[in-house]
Scaffold this motif. Sequence first.
Motif, PDB file in Angstrom:
ATOM      1  N   ALA A 103      42.014  36.921  50.419  1.00 19.76           N
ATOM      2  CA  ALA A 103      42.936  36.120  49.616  1.00 19.76           C
ATOM      3  C   ALA A 103      42.912  36.487  48.138  1.00 19.76           C
ATOM      4  N   VAL A 104      41.809  37.087  47.669  1.00 22.27           N
ATOM      5  CA  VAL A 104      41.696  37.418  46.246  1.00 22.27           C
ATOM      6  C   VAL A 104      42.119  38.871  46.045  1.00 22.27           C
ATOM      7  N   ASN A 105      43.353  39.147  46.348  1.00 23.13           N
ATOM      8  CA  ASN A 105      43.969  40.445  46.147  1.00 23.13           C
ATOM      9  C   ASN A 105      45.376  40.214  45.606  1.00 23.13           C
ATOM     10  N   GLY A 106      46.131  41.263  45.423  1.00 21.76           N
ATOM     11  CA  GLY A 106      47.483  41.098  44.916  1.00 21.76           C
ATOM     12  C   GLY A 106      47.495  40.594  43.493  1.00 21.76           C
ATOM     13  N   ARG A 107      48.589  39.975  43.094  1.00 20.73           N
ATOM     14  CA  ARG A 107      48.767  39.567  41.699  1.00 20.73           C
ATOM     15  C   ARG A 107      47.755  38.520  41.258  1.00 20.73           C
ATOM     16  N   ILE A 108      47.516  37.530  42.087  1.00 21.60           N
ATOM     17  CA  ILE A 108      46.562  36.483  41.691  1.00 21.60           C
ATOM     18  C   ILE A 108      45.147  37.046  41.641  1.00 21.60           C
ATOM     19  N   GLY A 109      44.840  37.979  42.556  1.00 22.48           N
ATOM     20  CA  GLY A 109      43.538  38.630  42.534  1.00 22.48           C
ATOM     21  C   GLY A 109      43.339  39.480  41.296  1.00 22.48           C
ATOM     22  N   TRP A 110      44.431  40.110  40.823  1.00 17.84           N
ATOM     23  CA  TRP A 110      44.359  40.919  39.614  1.00 17.84           C
ATOM     24  C   TRP A 110      43.915  40.094  38.421  1.00 17.84           C
ATOM     25  N   TRP A 111      44.490  38.905  38.260  1.00 14.40           N
ATOM     26  CA  TRP A 111      44.142  38.083  37.100  1.00 14.40           C
ATOM     27  C   TRP A 111      42.724  37.519  37.222  1.00 14.40           C
ATOM     28  N   TYR A 113      40.353  39.187  38.611  1.00 19.39           N
ATOM     29  CA  TYR A 113      39.568  40.377  38.259  1.00 19.39           C
ATOM     30  C   TYR A 113      39.522  40.570  36.738  1.00 19.39           C
ATOM     31  N   VAL A 114      40.651  40.414  36.054  1.00 14.43           N
ATOM     32  CA  VAL A 114      40.687  40.521  34.588  1.00 14.43           C
ATOM     33  C   VAL A 114      39.758  39.480  33.976  1.00 14.43           C
ATOM     34  N   PHE A 115      39.758  38.277  34.535  1.00 13.60           N
ATOM     35  CA  PHE A 115      38.881  37.209  34.063  1.00 13.60           C
ATOM     36  C   PHE A 115      37.423  37.622  34.216  1.00 13.60           C
ATOM     37  N   TYR A 116      37.091  38.211  35.363  1.00  7.78           N
ATOM     38  CA  TYR A 116      35.732  38.715  35.605  1.00  7.78           C
ATOM     39  C   TYR A 116      35.350  39.755  34.552  1.00  7.78           C
ATOM     40  N   VAL A 117      36.206  40.719  34.304  1.00  4.84           N
ATOM     41  CA  VAL A 117      35.918  41.766  33.323  1.00  4.84           C
ATOM     42  C   VAL A 117      35.778  41.164  31.923  1.00  4.84           C
ATOM     43  N   TRP A 154      33.024  35.620  43.271  1.00  3.77           N
ATOM     44  CA  TRP A 154      34.346  35.155  43.705  1.00  3.77           C
ATOM     45  C   TRP A 154      35.130  36.287  44.351  1.00  3.77           C
ATOM     46  N   LEU A 155      35.141  37.415  43.661  1.00  2.00           N
ATOM     47  CA  LEU A 155      35.901  38.570  44.137  1.00  2.00           C
ATOM     48  C   LEU A 155      35.245  39.194  45.369  1.00  2.00           C
ATOM     49  N   ASN A 156      33.944  39.344  45.328  1.00  2.15           N
ATOM     50  CA  ASN A 156      33.251  40.021  46.415  1.00  2.15           C
ATOM     51  C   ASN A 156      33.351  39.253  47.725  1.00  2.15           C
ATOM     52  N   ASP A 157      33.329  37.917  47.653  1.00  2.00           N
ATOM     53  CA  ASP A 157      33.407  37.084  48.853  1.00  2.00           C
ATOM     54  C   ASP A 157      34.800  36.506  49.090  1.00  2.00           C
ATOM     55  N   GLN A 158      35.755  36.959  48.264  1.00  2.55           N
ATOM     56  CA  GLN A 158      37.166  36.600  48.445  1.00  2.55           C
ATOM     57  C   GLN A 158      37.383  35.081  48.518  1.00  2.55           C
TER      58      GLN A 158
END
Length: 266
Positions: A103-111, A113-117, A154-158
């Motif tokens: 579920a944490v992919n696509g456009r919402i996943g991108w943001w 990811y940006v938050f993580y970075v 969050w990202l790693n476990d989606q």
Amino acid sequence: MDIQTLSSQIGGFMDNFKWDENTPLSSRIYPAATAITYLVVIYGLNKFMKDRKPMTLKGVSIVHNFNLIVLSLTMMLGVLEAAYRQAQEQGGFSLLCENKPNAVNGRIGWWIYVFYVSKYYELFDTVILALKKKPLIFLHVFHHMAMVPVTWQWLNDQWLVGSWWCVLVNSFIHTIMYYYYLQTTLGNDCWFKRYITTSQIIQFLTGTAIVSHWFYIRKTENCQGGIAPAIVSYVINTLFIGLFIRFYIKSYSSKKSAPVNRKKVE
């Protein structure tokens, strides 16, 4: 290349975002090593500055705070637009219960990811404060240290439900908070510091409520997100609620208390 074409290409890039082993900073070594290095560097800077005069760093602080205002506002608007798109395409309930394993992919996943970075960049907050010889409270250091591995998980476990909400609310608060810090760096008075702390407490209360709801419906609705980041986020949120309430009481409970030193917290 015209603006419309460029916008379309950027949108396509975000829509095709996928978190995997090829994504920069996706290995677990990065958040783990960063958290340890952060503590070592801050301890070293405190020792280095012990017998030295505080650095001013006004120009650096202005640029840093301005960057974080722009970044926070961009992330807030970006994840809000992405959440709206997902609600239109998959239904609003997909934001409260993951309807697919990734579920944490696509456009919402991108943001997300940006938050993580962005949490790596925010570590520079503490470096500036240490060089200025400002007090570094436990809440500030713990928050910065914890958020890099938490957002990575969050990202790693989606796990979508708590992550997109945190990106939205936290980015909104950070836009205001770093505006406050920019103004104080410029020597201007701001009257709303107390309300920033109040908003931070509300952020963690709402986050805890959303995670609690996710736990409640997880099995019956077959939510697909990983349970480990939900547990970690629940525990961290609970700790933050207590720490921020304690900070609020200590900072604002007495009208006769002296002005509180600039202590960055998120």
